[in-house]
Design an enzyme around this catalytic site. Structure first.
Site, PDB file in Angstrom:
ATOM      1  N   GLU A   1       0.857  -1.181   0.000  1.00 12.89           N
ATOM      2  CA  GLU A   1       0.000   0.000   0.000  1.00 12.89           C
ATOM      3  C   GLU A   1       0.898   1.238   0.000  1.00 12.89           C
ATOM      4  O   GLU A   1       1.888   1.261   0.735  1.00 12.89           O
ATOM      5  CB  GLU A   1      -0.901   0.027   1.237  1.00 12.89           C
ATOM      6  CG  GLU A   1      -1.908   1.167   1.159  1.00 12.89           C
ATOM      7  CD  GLU A   1      -2.906   1.174   2.318  1.00 12.89           C
ATOM      8  OE1 GLU A   1      -2.754   0.393   3.271  1.00 12.89           O
ATOM      9  OE2 GLU A   1      -3.833   1.984   2.249  1.00 12.89           O
TER      10      GLU A   1
ATOM     11  N   GLY B   1       2.929   2.550  10.685  1.00 10.66           N
ATOM     12  CA  GLY B   1       2.654   1.789  11.907  1.00 10.66           C
ATOM     13  C   GLY B   1       2.503   0.301  11.650  1.00 10.66           C
ATOM     14  O   GLY B   1       3.155  -0.524  12.278  1.00 10.66           O
TER      15      GLY B   1
ATOM     16  N   GLU C   1      -2.431  -3.979   6.917  1.00  7.62           N
ATOM     17  CA  GLU C   1      -3.507  -4.958   7.079  1.00  7.62           C
ATOM     18  C   GLU C   1      -3.560  -6.036   5.998  1.00  7.62           C
ATOM     19  O   GLU C   1      -4.635  -6.613   5.780  1.00  7.62           O
ATOM     20  CB  GLU C   1      -4.847  -4.204   7.088  1.00  7.62           C
ATOM     21  CG  GLU C   1      -5.274  -3.569   5.737  1.00  7.62           C
ATOM     22  CD  GLU C   1      -4.921  -2.101   5.575  1.00  7.62           C
ATOM     23  OE1 GLU C   1      -3.959  -1.648   6.233  1.00  7.62           O
ATOM     24  OE2 GLU C   1      -5.594  -1.415   4.776  1.00  7.62           O
TER      25      GLU C   1
ATOM     26  N   GLU D   1      -5.590  -2.847  12.562  1.00  8.72           N
ATOM     27  CA  GLU D   1      -5.298  -3.717  11.405  1.00  8.72           C
ATOM     28  C   GLU D   1      -6.295  -4.874  11.345  1.00  8.72           C
ATOM     29  O   GLU D   1      -6.749  -5.259  10.272  1.00  8.72           O
ATOM     30  CB  GLU D   1      -3.862  -4.245  11.452  1.00  8.72           C
ATOM     31  CG  GLU D   1      -2.779  -3.168  11.578  1.00  8.72           C
ATOM     32  CD  GLU D   1      -2.921  -2.003  10.628  1.00  8.72           C
ATOM     33  OE1 GLU D   1      -3.431  -2.186   9.501  1.00  8.72           O
ATOM     34  OE2 GLU D   1      -2.530  -0.878  11.011  1.00  8.72           O
TER      35      GLU D   1
ATOM     36  N   HIS E   1      -9.554  -3.761   9.868  1.00  7.68           N
ATOM     37  CA  HIS E   1      -9.480  -3.587   8.418  1.00  7.68           C
ATOM     38  C   HIS E   1      -9.945  -4.833   7.659  1.00  7.68           C
ATOM     39  O   HIS E   1     -10.302  -4.736   6.488  1.00  7.68           O
ATOM     40  CB  HIS E   1      -8.040  -3.289   7.984  1.00  7.68           C
ATOM     41  CG  HIS E   1      -7.707  -1.823   7.885  1.00  7.68           C
ATOM     42  ND1 HIS E   1      -8.533  -0.906   7.289  1.00  7.68           N
ATOM     43  CD2 HIS E   1      -6.596  -1.136   8.276  1.00  7.68           C
ATOM     44  CE1 HIS E   1      -7.955   0.292   7.333  1.00  7.68           C
ATOM     45  NE2 HIS E   1      -6.778   0.188   7.929  1.00  7.68           N
TER      46      HIS E   1
ATOM     47  N   GLU F   1      -9.987   4.119   6.021  1.00  5.52           N
ATOM     48  CA  GLU F   1      -9.166   4.583   7.143  1.00  5.52           C
ATOM     49  C   GLU F   1      -9.968   5.347   8.201  1.00  5.52           C
ATOM     50  O   GLU F   1      -9.822   5.104   9.387  1.00  5.52           O
ATOM     51  CB  GLU F   1      -7.974   5.408   6.643  1.00  5.52           C
ATOM     52  CG  GLU F   1      -6.962   4.591   5.820  1.00  5.52           C
ATOM     53  CD  GLU F   1      -6.410   3.362   6.538  1.00  5.52           C
ATOM     54  OE1 GLU F   1      -6.591   3.253   7.763  1.00  5.52           O
ATOM     55  OE2 GLU F   1      -5.803   2.502   5.858  1.00  5.52           O
TER      56      GLU F   1
END
Ligand code: TRP
Ligand code: ZN
Length: 868
Positions: free
Chosen positions: A120, A260, A263, A297, A300, A319
């Site tokens: 991503e 961070g 997912e 995560e 998600h 998000e």
């Protein structure tokens, strides 16, 4: 200047010319020359026989179509154009890539000794030529081949279906993911790890294997992540009715990671900062961060993976919603008030600052040059506030009905923000027509509220004006639909029921016009209004409260958040007044009433300790800076330090008593223990400003049996420049110099060191054996904290701070543009400083602009800042 990067516009969206139903990937892993073979089943979706595949930095080895070598193609900037294609075909593309040389940490790279991926937003195109866009969903099968000794674990998405031995001590594993997904959710990991295993039985009885992979020797730091994962799975079933959908869930912790966590379906890859924790290495804040990010995560899997985004302009669809979900998770498990306070601080501080900067954009941006630049506080945090406003307007039941309809309509597809709002609207019957503007309009609305009380008619009225100031990209603004939550109190602290024309009125007012008056009847005496309760909309509020009213709300508001907020408004009044005073050479002062109000909060035994700690915390320098068009950096620092000193000396006895009464013998990480430590360490931060400070801080450091108390002591020594600071820093570095993640806390303190010689020490710290500019965590903690949390030194009039930032940015522009682009943000805000500082910052931005290899990440931001 190299060729100007092109912008993409939301309005130009076009559906894909082709669809890819299946992709079969084989990775023959080698440090510098990994061979990737991609076999895709492609079907024409429109009438074009031409196919554009994205690709960056790839060495093309071969192309074939239906088993025939294909020559009808052109390698162009950013991709491959295939021509004269049949309607339906099998495409084989072989590329070669260099994972070890990949310092940008996008695509396939090496972190420590392991191979890992980050796709991503547009990283998959650094692995192979592909339709790297989120609306192309394919079933992935992945075979990973690597040396068996060095890489015993070979992981990818979905279920492991086959494995075997290859030549030369190599082995392979084949994975199959049954859920069609866009390429950005692809992941691969190869390495040697310790594994923490557990399992989870879902509501409907599916057994899920849970595996957390950490660097060898770190197994004792993985249990909290596992507990958090199990809690997340349970919470999503209970609150949202959502269950996990594969037989295995893997998390891998890596040390080199730009963000961070990620997912990827069934195989999350995490920055090790958000996995590894034990009581000796992690603070309470780290523990809570791990819980939140593991939750984020995991959530998600439904909001992001099962329903993904049609295009990257829709990023907030997944998000904003997933941040909302992780905030609710943390609030349900811990203290709702404390969580809300911390989230609101982020909006009022850095998000409002972003809204006021040249990078200001709506939560659904209209124009993007580099997508990585739009993983912002606006898309994430303001995006979550927009979801929260819908939750406020619809109520939990209406909101959950909306979620249900959203999944019924869009499961397994790529959707838009509009799809989400429509589902909410259709399921609840609440009209969200005007509300949709929150998606397209940027900037922070300002509400100015005035009130009137009519003794004769017993009526109380609130007049609300809303204005959204122009932003750099958007000059025209319209009135928004703002849920405005209020409550009225009588002089004894009783709640005044809201009625209008004999009808009861809900606490949440619908503010929709540029100016609107709400009249309430049967109000027996002039009430004290509590406004924008729970921060019911991400706006700035202006209301002319007296000190008495704010002190009243601090003690009488029924809602903890409102009490905290009243305290913050009271502090804000005094901070502003004192800035003016300091500017005219006067000393910082506080009224007795304010001091007493904070004494009252400190001693209120009906309040949770964690909440009292928040009541006593001053706004950050950054948040205060946001209140001014042109900020006086030094005056603000002086006022914040001065107010802290006054409170410390006036409340010393009470702070001291509280500090000693909250001592805990054993370290436990339940929310109550965390809260007690938070208050105790807040007291220590104040007491560091008093005469007993040095001894107290030194003693706490020496006797601490956990990292929270250790760091609290060091941070107090750092902020108050205590005599013991150097000794504590040296002792810590001695103990932890081998461990980069633990040293990050030390680097952070060096970066935010208020001492005059801080910059010199920071430059020396770059030679510390644990430091490397190649590691994003190290860079953010040392350099990022200097730029963001060291206002007086960074903005020093010598310009040395800016020059240092400029040099680092030039280095990172070459090695890791994504990290460079996050680091540059404080420099974009040059308009907020006096002319001298402005021109010094401008010079650094111009130097960057003049680079002939300026990455598009920095190009986008630098050009916006210089255009302003
Ligand atoms: N989707 C990730 C999240 O919100 C964000 C992310 C992780 C990311 N790594 C990234 C975004 C790299 C851009 C680039 O959890
Ligand atoms: Zn996310």
């Amino acid at each position: 200047m190299a060729t100007q990067p092109l912008a993409k516009y939301r309005k130009d969206y076009q559906s894909p010319t082709h669809l890819i139903s299946d992709i079969d990937l084989t990775f023959d892993l080698h440090d510098n020359a990994t061979i990737v073979t991609a076999v895709s089943k492609v079907n024409q979706a429109g009438d074009s026989d031409e196919l554009w595949l994205d690709g960056e930095g790839l060495k093309l080895v071969s192309v074939s179509v239906n088993d025939t070598a294909w020559s009808e193609y052109a390698e162009e900037e950013g991709g491959l154009r295939l021509q004269s294609l049949p309607e339906s075909f099998e495409l084989v593309i072989v590329t070669e890539i260099d994972p070890e040389g990949n310092t940008a940490l996008e695509g396939l790279y090496k972190s420590g000794g392991a191979f890992c991926t980050q796709c991503e937003a547009e990283g998959f195109r650094r692995i192979t030529y592909y339709m790297d866009r989120p609306d192309v969903l394919a079933k992935f099968t992945t075979t990973v081949i690597a040396d068996e000794k060095v890489y015993p674990f070979l992981l990818s998405n979905g279920n492991r279906i086959e494995e075997g031995k290859a030549d030369d001590g190599r082995h392979w594993v084949k994975w199959q993911d049954p859920h069609p997904k866009p390429a950005y959710l692809f992941a691969l990991v190869a390495g040697d790890f310790d594994v923490l295993r557990d399992s989870y039985k879902t509501q409907s009885g599916r057994d899920v294997a849970l595996e957390i992979f950490v660097d060898k020797g770190n197994l004792d730091r993985a249990p909290h992540a596992m507990t958090s994962l199990i809690n997340s799975m349970k919470w999503d079933e209970e609150r949202f009715g959502l269950e996990y959908d594969l037989d295995i869930y893997m998390i891998v912790a890596v040390d080199f990671f730009n963000m961070g966590a990620m997912e990827n379906k069934g195989l999350n890859i995490f920055n090790s900062k958000f996995v590894l924790a034990n009581d000796q290495t992690a603070t309470d804040t780290d523990y809570l961060g791990i819980e939140a990010v593991i939750g984020h995560e995991y959530f998600h899997n439904w909001t992001g993976n099962r329903v993904t985004c049609r295009d990257w302009f829709q990023l907030s669809l997944k998000e904003g919603l997933t941040v909302f979900r992780d905030q609710e998770f943390s609030s349900d498990l811990g203290s709702r008030a404390v969580n809300r306070i911390n989230n609101v601080r982020i909006i009022r501080g850095p998000q409002f600052a972003e809204d006021a900067s040249p990078m200001s954009h709506p939560i659904r941006p209209d124009k993007v040059i580099e997508m990585n630049n739009f993983y912002t506080l606006t898309v994430y945090e303001k995006g979550s506030e927009v979801i929260r406003m819908m939750h406020t307007l619809l109520g939990e039941e209406g909101f959950q009905a909306g979620m249900k309809l959203y999944f019924e309509r869009h499961d397994g597809t790529a959707a838009t923000c509009e799809n989400f709002v429509s589902a909410m609207e259709d399921a609840s019957g609440v009209d969200l027509t005007q509300f949709r503007l929150w998606y397209s309009q940027s900037g922070t609305p300002e509400l100015t509220v005035t009130s009137e009380y009519h003794e004769a008619t017993k009526q109380f009225s609130l007049t609300i004006k809303q204005v959204t100031p122009a932003t750099q990209e958007q000059s025209e603004k319209q009135p928004l639909h703002i849920p405005f939550d209020i409550e009225l109190y009588d002089s004894k602290g009783g709640v005044v029921g809201l009625t209008s024309n004999g009808e009861p009125v809900a606490n949440v007012l619908n503010v929709t016009d540029a100016e609107q008056t709400f009249v309430f009847d049967d109000v027996a005496e002039k009430p004290v209004p509590s406004l924008l309760r729970e921060f019911s909309a991400p706006v700035k509020l202006h209301y002319d409260y007296s000190d008495e009213e704010l002190v009243f709300l601090m003690t009488h508001a029924r809602n903890d958040f409102a009490r905290w907020d009243a305290g913050q408004m009271l502090l804000a009044k005094y901070i502003r007044d004192n800035v003016t005073k300091v500017q005219s050479g006067e000393n910082v002062s506080l009224s007795e009433q304010v001091i007493d109000a904070f004494r009252g909060a400190l001693l209120d035994s009906s309040l949770e300790p964690a909440f009292i700690a928040e009541m006593l915390s001053l706004p950050s320098h950054n948040e205060v800076s946001g209140w001014y068009d042109i900020v006086d950096v030094d005056a603000v620092a002086k006022v914040l330090g001065g107010i802290k000193s006054i409170l410390a000396s006036e409340l010393e006895d009470e702070l001291s008593a509280t500090y000693h009464s909250l001592k805990q013998v054993e370290y436990k990480i339940d929310h109550d223990s965390i809260g007690r430590r938070a208050l105790r360490n807040t007291c220590l931060g104040f007491l560091a400003k008093t005469e007993q400070g040095n001894e107290l801080v030194k003693a706490q450091y020496q006797h601490a049996n956990n990292m929270t108390d250790t760091i609290a002591a060091m941070s107090a020594a750092n902020q108050s420049q205590l005599a013991c600071r150097e000794d504590l820093m040296a002792d810590y570095s001695d103990k932890w110099k081998h461990d980069g993640l633990v040293m990050d806390k030390w680097f952070n303190l060096q970066g935010s060191n208020p001492a005059d010689n801080a910059l010199e020490v920071i430059k020396e710290s770059m030679n510390h054996p644990a430091f490397s500019l190649k590691n994003p965590n190290r860079t953010r903690n040392l350099i990022g904290s200097f730029l963001n949390q060291n206002p007086v030194n960074f903005h020093n009039r010598s310009g040395e701070g800016y020059k240092f930032a400029g040099e680092i940015l030039q280095t990172l522009n070459d090695s890791n543009p994504q990290v460079a682009s996050r680091l540059i943000d404080p420099l974009l805000k040059l308009a907020k400083y006096d002319d001298q500082r402005k021109s010094l910052i401008k010079a650094e931005l111009e130097a960057l602009q003049g680079l002939d290899n300026l990455a598009k990440d920095l190009f986008e931001k630098v050009s916006k800042a210089l255009e302003a």
